[in-house]
Design a protein around this motif. Structure first.
Motif, mmCIF file in Angstrom:
data_model
loop_
_atom_site.group_PDB
_atom_site.id
_atom_site.type_symbol
_atom_site.label_atom_id
_atom_site.label_comp_id
_atom_site.label_asym_id
_atom_site.label_seq_id
_atom_site.Cartn_x
_atom_site.Cartn_y
_atom_site.Cartn_z
ATOM 1 N N LEU A 30 51.434 58.804 28.630
ATOM 2 C CA LEU A 30 51.891 57.442 29.234
ATOM 3 C C LEU A 30 51.180 56.481 29.657
ATOM 4 N N SER A 32 48.122 55.916 29.174
ATOM 5 C CA SER A 32 47.723 54.431 28.839
ATOM 6 C C SER A 32 48.113 53.302 28.850
ATOM 7 N N ILE A 33 47.299 51.896 28.821
ATOM 8 C CA ILE A 33 47.194 50.828 29.421
ATOM 9 C C ILE A 33 47.582 49.894 27.752
ATOM 10 N N LYS A 34 47.435 50.774 27.254
ATOM 11 C CA LYS A 34 47.234 50.534 25.519
ATOM 12 C C LYS A 34 48.690 50.190 24.660
ATOM 13 N N ARG A 35 48.835 50.254 23.795
ATOM 14 C CA ARG A 35 50.440 49.821 22.952
ATOM 15 C C ARG A 35 49.340 50.683 21.976
ATOM 16 N N PHE A 38 48.122 56.494 19.635
ATOM 17 C CA PHE A 38 48.903 57.448 20.523
ATOM 18 C C PHE A 38 49.773 57.983 19.053
ATOM 19 N N SER A 91 62.886 55.161 28.013
ATOM 20 C CA SER A 91 63.066 54.120 27.794
ATOM 21 C C SER A 91 61.909 53.915 26.754
ATOM 22 N N ARG A 92 60.653 54.426 26.666
ATOM 23 C CA ARG A 92 59.152 54.588 26.653
ATOM 24 C C ARG A 92 59.165 54.261 25.275
ATOM 25 N N GLU A 93 58.093 52.713 25.259
ATOM 26 C CA GLU A 93 58.258 52.644 23.478
ATOM 27 C C GLU A 93 57.094 53.339 23.301
ATOM 28 N N HIS A 94 56.969 53.825 24.179
ATOM 29 C CA HIS A 94 55.763 54.444 23.393
ATOM 30 C C HIS A 94 56.229 55.753 22.623
ATOM 31 N N TRP A 97 55.645 53.400 19.245
ATOM 32 C CA TRP A 97 54.292 53.210 18.587
ATOM 33 C C TRP A 97 53.468 54.149 17.940
ATOM 34 N N ASN A 119 63.995 49.404 20.241
ATOM 35 C CA ASN A 119 63.040 49.673 20.333
ATOM 36 C C ASN A 119 62.065 50.064 19.186
ATOM 37 N N LYS A 122 61.387 46.647 17.480
ATOM 38 C CA LYS A 122 60.790 45.591 17.473
ATOM 39 C C LYS A 122 59.045 46.129 17.233
ATOM 40 N N ASN A 123 58.985 47.472 17.159
ATOM 41 C CA ASN A 123 57.621 47.829 16.342
ATOM 42 C C ASN A 123 57.485 48.351 14.645
ATOM 43 N N THR B 37 56.310 51.252 32.225
ATOM 44 C CA THR B 37 55.633 50.907 30.313
ATOM 45 C C THR B 37 56.019 48.599 31.244
ATOM 46 N N PRO B 39 52.327 47.624 31.660
ATOM 47 C CA PRO B 39 50.647 46.908 31.198
ATOM 48 C C PRO B 39 50.334 46.445 29.795
ATOM 49 N N GLN B 40 51.253 47.057 28.675
ATOM 50 C CA GLN B 40 51.680 46.012 26.967
ATOM 51 C C GLN B 40 51.964 44.611 27.199
ATOM 52 N N GLN B 83 45.678 52.270 35.645
ATOM 53 C CA GLN B 83 47.587 51.908 35.750
ATOM 54 C C GLN B 83 48.222 51.661 36.669
ATOM 55 N N SER B 130 64.935 53.631 31.882
ATOM 56 C CA SER B 130 65.527 54.228 31.014
ATOM 57 C C SER B 130 66.716 54.587 32.274
ATOM 58 N N ILE B 145 65.414 49.062 29.759
ATOM 59 C CA ILE B 145 64.799 48.285 28.542
ATOM 60 C C ILE B 145 63.379 49.150 27.493
ATOM 61 N N MET B 415 54.156 63.024 35.404
ATOM 62 C CA MET B 415 52.679 62.037 35.790
ATOM 63 C C MET B 415 52.091 62.429 36.419
#
Ligand code: SF4
Lengths: 211, 467
Positions: A30, A32-35, A38, A91-94, A97, A119, A122-123, B37, B39-40, B83, B130, B145, B415
């Motif tokens: 997590l 990473s600053i990219k989407r 993964f 809630s991580r959207e990772h 992704w 989520n 949305k992906n 959650t 940066p993107q 990050q 969360s 979210i 982390m």
């Protein structure tokens, strides 16, 4: 986001309940600053025998032969079959992704955790809620039939099994609309800028301490 | 007017628009931001040439990746550092208030929101995390979210959502000595399961919840998400108002009086309907310990590790077997026979001042057991840390053999550098005991701060009421 109409794909059965987001994508990734990117670390803790960290060459890591996604018959799967409460936890959207990057476009399970479910839409991933007995049937058929695949039709809201039988599924109309058309909902919300401004004006009177 | 629940009231006050199918655009009063959650989301904003709709509605802090020792030297891990720096840069570019790593106000986002008065009764609060449910303790509608929604909130100050159903969990009666808010919420999850609240907003009510401090209510609401609910709420009472009063972001003077008058209505009306109701008796709740890899796998401290052979449901049985194997436990073992390697007191569930006081009360005059390799206390914010030091709690911990750290998420999710090694067993005051949560192969048992301190000084789980 990719529009979603119809997907036909191999089904991979992940026979565990309460699969959490830490299992879907462990937290060390997590950072990473990219989407994107993964996919190779999807289910990292189960998929590899060693401990994964960002920056490793995943192609050189020892695979866990017992983990379902490593079995050759499920190679290229785009439909993930799962059990109750899939995606619970963070809630991580990772998590979506990683699933999307791996190649999954559809998840079928009896139930999901709320935030994860949301989520997915949305992906470009369609999470289908299907009754537990039907999910059971799919698990049995998948395990019994190498190359087992399903066709999921979003506009028609159906899942077609190899025997031709179709099952209907439910999906909220707004979510369906956005997914089908690959729409970014920020754009949709910004069509209603005036409503937001009007709301803010009213609230500034009612509850000025909020501004 | 029809009787409304607390959730109904806050929801209705925030509807910007409503579609025919019931999907609503709801207005967000406060957006909390952390480094993992966001940066993107900022990147998305930049790519689309958008700006934050209302920069002042946001408050940011780094918490997940920050080190808990030697902070002056910065972050050693280059990926974590990037990050955190990305958050710093984004906040600067977009004009968002941020408490940076070395600011004394920095801390876990869910600790600093209430602490600063940045989250207030009646607000809609969101964060890409969360455990945002925590803020519901103030009578706010607070939800976690995903990153797409973080971007959506940044760009529009709104969220698109369908209303949840209403559920009320009432805990009635008086808690026994040594039994805490953490035990209440673990017992609730044990009762309704990790999916029991899925699709619901849970209001926590009843005399035992009323009797809790606002911080205790935060512990309960924090874990609403572990019961499957996106948000937990507690009605506003005098305690809530006293708690908020005088905090930096709280309204002052005239505005304060107006706000308080409005907040007095933030409770469920008599006769309001809930879609589901659950009641627990406070007297039945004992100190709790989890034994497995899901928060619902929980037992009172006088229990024994359950036997999967007795479970009829095949999926459940399989899950229990897998959990026992992962946790390295045998069915039938008394919980008090389980020795621990590490102890973690911290996280957004239990790192506020009252949590530290409760742990210190147990640690005082005792020593961490010889078999415990590390016992650490990680305050939830720099201000909690200062307060604890003013009270001398740090000295109590250090004398007992605990490490006294800097604020952040730390070993709640590992982390940063704080983590378990494979096979290590930890008594933890955090909220998730998932496989690998506190480090690859690590074994987590969730407990209250007092129970964690008791495990530290005894070297194994023990009923804090008996030491
Ligand atoms: S303390 Fe743990 S649960 Fe809370 S925000 Fe940090 S990582 Fe998440």
């Amino acid at each position: 986001m990719k529009p979603f109409k119809q997907v036909t794909g191999i089904v991979a059965p992940l026979d565990r309940a309460n699969v959490d987001t830490d299992a879907i994508i462990p937290k060390q990734f997590l950072k990473s600053i990219k989407r994107s990117g993964f996919g190779p670390n999807l289910f990292d803790g189960w998929r590899y025998l060693d401990h994964g960290e960002p920056g490793m060459d995943n192609a050189k890591r020892p695979l866990n032969p017992d983990f379902v996604l490593n079995q050759p018959r499920y190679k290229g799967a785009s439909v993930l079959l799962a059990r109750e409460n899939f995606g619970c936890g963070s809630s991580r959207e990772h998590a979506p992704w990683a699933l999307e990057d791996f190649g999954f476009r559809v998840i079928i399970a009896p139930s999901y955790a709320d935030i994860f479910f949301n989520n997915c839409f949305k992906n470009g991933i369609l999470p289908i809620v299907l009754a537990a007995d039907k999910v059971d049937v799919l698990f049995k058929e998948t395990l019994a039939t190498p190359g087992y695949s399903l066709t999921v039709d979003l506009p028609a809201q159906t899942i077609r099994r190899p025997n031709g039988q179709e099952w209907a599924f439910e999906v909220e109309s707004f979510r369906k609309y956005c997914l089908e058309n690959g729409l970014d909902d920020i754009g949709l919300t910004l069509q209603h800028v005036d409503d937001i401004r009007r709301y803010e004006e009213r609230r500034k009177n009612e509850a000025p301490w909020l501004f | 007017m029809a009787a409304k629940t607390l959730y109904d009231k806050i929801w209705d006050a925030h509807i910007v628009r409503q579609n025919d199918d019931g999907v609503c655009t709801i207005y967000i009063d406060r957006h909390l931001v952390h480094e993992v959650t966001s940066p993107q989301a900022f990147e998305g904003l930049r790519l689309a040439g958008r700006k934050p709709w209302r920069a002042a509605a946001n408050l940011a802090t780094p918490d997940h990746n920050v080190p808990t020792t030697d902070r002056a030297r910065g972050i050693a891990d280059p990926i974590s550092r990037l990050q955190v720096e990305t958050l710093d840069n984004n906040c600067e570019t977009f004009g968002i208030t941020e408490f940076r790593m070395n600011d004394p106000r920095q801390g876990i986002v869910h600790v600093i929101g209430p602490e600063q008065g940045a989250t207030l009764p009646g607000m809609t609060v969101v964060c890409g995390d969360s455990h945002t449910s925590t803020h519901g303790a103030l009578g706010a509608l607070a939800q976690g979210i995903g990153t797409s929604e973080v971007e959506h909130v940044l760009a529009t100050q709104c969220l698109i959502q369908k209303k949840s159903k209403n559920m009320r969990v009432s805990v009635e009666g008086q808690l026994g000595a040594g039994v805490t808010a953490k035990d209440i919420v673990l017992a609730i999850i044990g009762e309704i399961g990790t999916a029991g609240g899925t699709g619901y907003a849970i209001e926590f009510a009843g005399s035992a919840i009323r009797a809790l401090s606002v911080e205790g209510r935060m512990t309960v609401c924090n874990m609403a998400i572990e019961a499957g609910a996106r948000c937990g709420l507690v009605g506003v009472d005098n305690k809530t108002i006293e708690y908020v009063k005088g905090r930096p972001f709280a309204p002052k003077g005239d505005l304060w009086d107006k706000a308080v008058a409005a907040w007095r209505d933030l409770h469920t009306d008599d006769g309001a309907a809930f879609d589901r109701e659950v009641t627990l008796r406070a007297e039945d709740i004992k100190p709790q310990v989890t034994w497995g890899t899901s928060p619902e796998m929980v037992l009172p401290i006088d229990g024994r590790v359950p036997d999967p052979a007795r479970e009829a449901n095949a999926v459940k049985k399989e899950g229990m077997q897998r959990a026992l194997e992962y946790m390295g436990l045998d069915a039938g073992t008394p919980m008090t026979d389980i020795a621990v390697d590490k102890v973690f007191i911290g996280s957004c569930t239990n790192s506020r001042i009252e949590d530290l006081r409760a742990a210190a009360a147990v640690a005082k005059g005792r020593k961490v057991a010889a078999n415990v390799k590390l016992a650490m206390v990680v305050p939830g914010s720099g201000l909690v840390k200062q307060q604890a030091e003013r009270e001398g709690l740090d000295k109590i911990f250090v004398e007992a053999g605990f490490e006294w750290r800097d604020p952040g998420c730390s070993m709640c999710l590992a982390m940063n550098a704080d983590r378990l090694s494979p096979g290590e067993r930890c008594a933890s005051t955090s909220n998730r005991n998932f496989e690998g949560r506190q480090g690859h192969g690590g074994r987590t048992h969730l407990v209250s701060p007092a129970m964690a301190a008791a495990a530290a000084v005894c070297g194994h789980f023990v009923d804090v009421r008996k030491i």
